[in-house]
Design an enzyme around this catalytic site. Structure first.
Site, PDB file in Angstrom:
ATOM      1  N   CYS A  79       0.754  -1.315  -0.292  1.00 49.32           N
ATOM      2  CA  CYS A  79       0.153  -0.066   0.093  1.00 49.32           C
ATOM      3  C   CYS A  79       0.803   1.478   0.184  1.00 49.32           C
ATOM      4  O   CYS A  79       1.469   1.486  -0.903  1.00 49.32           O
ATOM      5  CB  CYS A  79      -0.935   0.019   1.263  1.00 49.32           C
ATOM      6  SG  CYS A  79      -2.312   1.177   0.890  1.00 49.32           S
ATOM      7  N   HIS A 167      -3.901  -5.255   0.626  1.00 50.22           N
ATOM      8  CA  HIS A 167      -3.105  -5.939   1.840  1.00 50.22           C
ATOM      9  C   HIS A 167      -3.462  -7.193   2.092  1.00 50.22           C
ATOM     10  O   HIS A 167      -4.490  -7.951   2.313  1.00 50.22           O
ATOM     11  CB  HIS A 167      -4.086  -5.063   3.000  1.00 50.22           C
ATOM     12  CG  HIS A 167      -3.831  -3.395   3.408  1.00 50.22           C
ATOM     13  ND1 HIS A 167      -2.709  -3.074   4.328  1.00 50.22           N
ATOM     14  CD2 HIS A 167      -4.136  -2.618   2.827  1.00 50.22           C
ATOM     15  CE1 HIS A 167      -2.640  -1.923   4.235  1.00 50.22           C
ATOM     16  NE2 HIS A 167      -3.630  -1.458   3.411  1.00 50.22           N
ATOM     17  N   GLU A 169      -2.079  -9.134   4.460  1.00 51.16           N
ATOM     18  CA  GLU A 169      -2.088  -9.461   5.613  1.00 51.16           C
ATOM     19  C   GLU A 169      -3.586  -9.758   6.304  1.00 51.16           C
ATOM     20  O   GLU A 169      -3.918 -10.366   7.319  1.00 51.16           O
ATOM     21  CB  GLU A 169      -1.503  -8.721   6.545  1.00 51.16           C
ATOM     22  CG  GLU A 169      -1.898  -7.378   6.750  1.00 51.16           C
ATOM     23  CD  GLU A 169      -1.606  -6.140   5.767  1.00 51.16           C
ATOM     24  OE1 GLU A 169      -1.632  -5.227   5.829  1.00 51.16           O
ATOM     25  OE2 GLU A 169      -1.282  -6.687   4.426  1.00 51.16           O
TER      26      GLU A 169
END
Length: 509
Positions: A79, A167, A169
């Protein structure tokens, strides 16, 4: 070179989540502020740049010095990290036409890319950014796109440097862990050897070298962190570890006796100290939450200091500090604002001239539990809900008296026992009871009553940073409420807290 990943933090709410996902691959990683790159940078096999609440277009945007990293180690920008890499090489980053937040699908995935190997077309990912990379330098190549974001992922030609605008994660990125595995295991060549057993083995060896024949004192709380720290230290230095378990009068019903006996059963060298009255005296008349916390903390230190001086030649103070405490105390913009004072970090008064040892300071809470399991600690202890350091002192709103503590202990005992009886305890991250500083009208038999109100709280979470209230069955709540009102003299009303964190904290004070 160590078998580890460095994560540079730009202030994203997801930074700790990146670390947790890397560690789920059994690879060790560390988080450091982007402007404090560690001197031992050579020890890491790869670097991840986190997201950020900032925009790369801001005048005071975070600008890391990557001169030691670019081209020398694999690099993954997530990001903000990706946008910084693009802009710093001459690409354009502009405000998104509409803020891109939420689920998206990768309609183009370059499956020949080592980073995206094994990922599928239309893979669902999670977007969370207000800016978008609109053009990239000639040295960049696009490796993934969504219908709205042309440059969802890129690689810099000739080097193992990647950027992604989503993202991986976050749970909603369905193949995010696959991407992280490709990066950490395949691109960075990390061995998946970060396991609870290996942590115990290396920690015990390191502690023996660090402590030698020195004496160590540790304050036990009955919680998971201090208990695991004690067992780990006991394995390393045995009887040179002196544990002190203080009854501050704010523990749960029967907790002092039960936990003290369990510690002795684990072979720990532990002394129990009844200091209830000292704490009640220190708290007399205090109603402000922070004043109560400070009074409890100061009294504990005074009691602990006195008990420590009964042991000759103590050199070290052991603490159950865990990794989130360490990260919070050295955040990107300096220590976090004081929401409540409770962390071990920086809590030692100057007059206690002891060196600090923190055997768990590299672990997250779930890792502490796994390490405890590998040390053959009981699941009953490891599965205990987190309990605040000030105990029931911050679950009694307003001033604290021994009578109020007794009321709340009885309420809490019924609540927690019932959660276990109904098989709900292990499905809840934390549960507790709160005694409110108000009274309400009730009717018991033919009599009008004017008695206390208690609130019940149960939340689900992974690390306490965010939490949501648990939808406990109505039948359960009805049974518990009825039992509390019938059995606990002084309580005539029970309410259930349905607030999430944020905006509400888990504890009421």
């Amino acid at each position: 070179m160590k078998n580890a990943i460095l994560i540079l933090d730009f202030g994203s709410q997801y930074t700790q989540l990146i670390a947790r996902r890397v560690r789920e691959l059994n690879v060790y990683c560390e988080i450091h502020p982007y402007n404090h790159i560690p001197e031992y940078i050579a020890d890491f096999k790869g670097v991840i740049l986190s997201g950020s609440p900032s925009s790369v277009r801001d005048n005071n945007a975070p600008m890391p010095n990557l001169s030691q990293i670019r081209g020398a180690k694999p690099l993954l920008g997530v990001c903000y990290g990706a946008q910084y890499l693009a802009q710093s090489e001459g690409g354009n980053v502009m405000p998104s036409a509409t803020r891109e937040y939420g689920r998206a699908n990768l309609h183009f995935v370059d499956q020949s890319s080592e980073l995206l190997k094994g990922m599928t077309q239309n893979s669902q990912v999670w977007m969370s950014h207000g800016d978008t990379i609109t053009t990239i330098p000639q040295s960049f190549e696009i490796i993934s796109s969504t219908s709205d974001v042309n440059v969802a992922g890129f690689k810099i030609k000739g080097e193992a440097t990647y950027g992604i605008q989503f993202h991986p994660e976050v749970y909603h990125s369905k193949e995010g862990q696959k991407l992280l595995s490709n990066y950490v295991i395949d691109i960075c060549n990390c061995e998946p050897d970060w396991t609870p057993a290996s942590f115990v083995e290396t920690s015990v060896e390191d502690l023996r070298l660090q402590l030698g024949n020195d004496k160590v004192v540790l304050g036990l709380s009955g919680g998971v962190d201090s208990s695991v720290a004690a067992v780990l230290l006991n394995k390393a230095i045995g009887s040179n570890l002196y544990c002190i378990f203080v009854d501050n009068g704010l523990l749960r019903k029967n907790e002092f006796e039960e936990v003290l006996n369990s510690y002795k059963g684990m072979g720990l060298n532990v002394k129990g100290v009844d200091a209830k009255q000292r704490f009640y005296d220190a708290l007399k008349g205090l109603t402000d939450p922070e004043a109560k916390r400070k009074a409890i903390g100061k009294t504990f230190i005074d009691v602990f200091d006195h008990e420590s001086h009964q042991i000759e030649d103590v050199i070290w103070l052991a603490q159950g500090t865990i990794y989130p405490d360490v990260i919070e105390s050295v955040s990107v913009k300096g220590p976090s604002a004081t929401i409540k004072s409770h962390h071990n970090v920086g809590g030692l008064p100057d007059y206690m001239k002891l060196k600090i040892v923190e055997p768990l300071k590299s672990l997250f809470k779930d890792e502490v539990r796994r390490v405890g399991a590998s040390l053959n600690m009981s699941q009953e202890l490891l599965g205990r809900h987190p309990f605040p350091g000030p105990g029931l002192g911050i679950r009694i709103l307003g001033d604290i008296t021994a009578d109020k503590v007794k009321i709340l202990q009885e309420v809490d005992y019924i609540y927690i026992s019932s959660l276990k009886e109904f098989g709900l305890y292990d499905k809840v991250w934390q549960a507790g009871s709160i005694l409110l500083p108000i009274q309400s009208v009730g009717v018991m038999g033919d009599e009008r009553t004017y008695e206390q109100v208690v609130a019940l709280r149960a939340v689900e979470s992974t690390d306490g940073m965010t939490a949501d209230w648990v939808h406990l069955p109505y039948e359960f709540l009805a049974k518990v409420s009825n039992e509390i009102i019938n059995k606990v003299r002084g309580v005539n009303r029970v309410v259930y807290d349905i607030s999430s964190k944020p905006p509400a904290t888990i504890e009421w004070e």
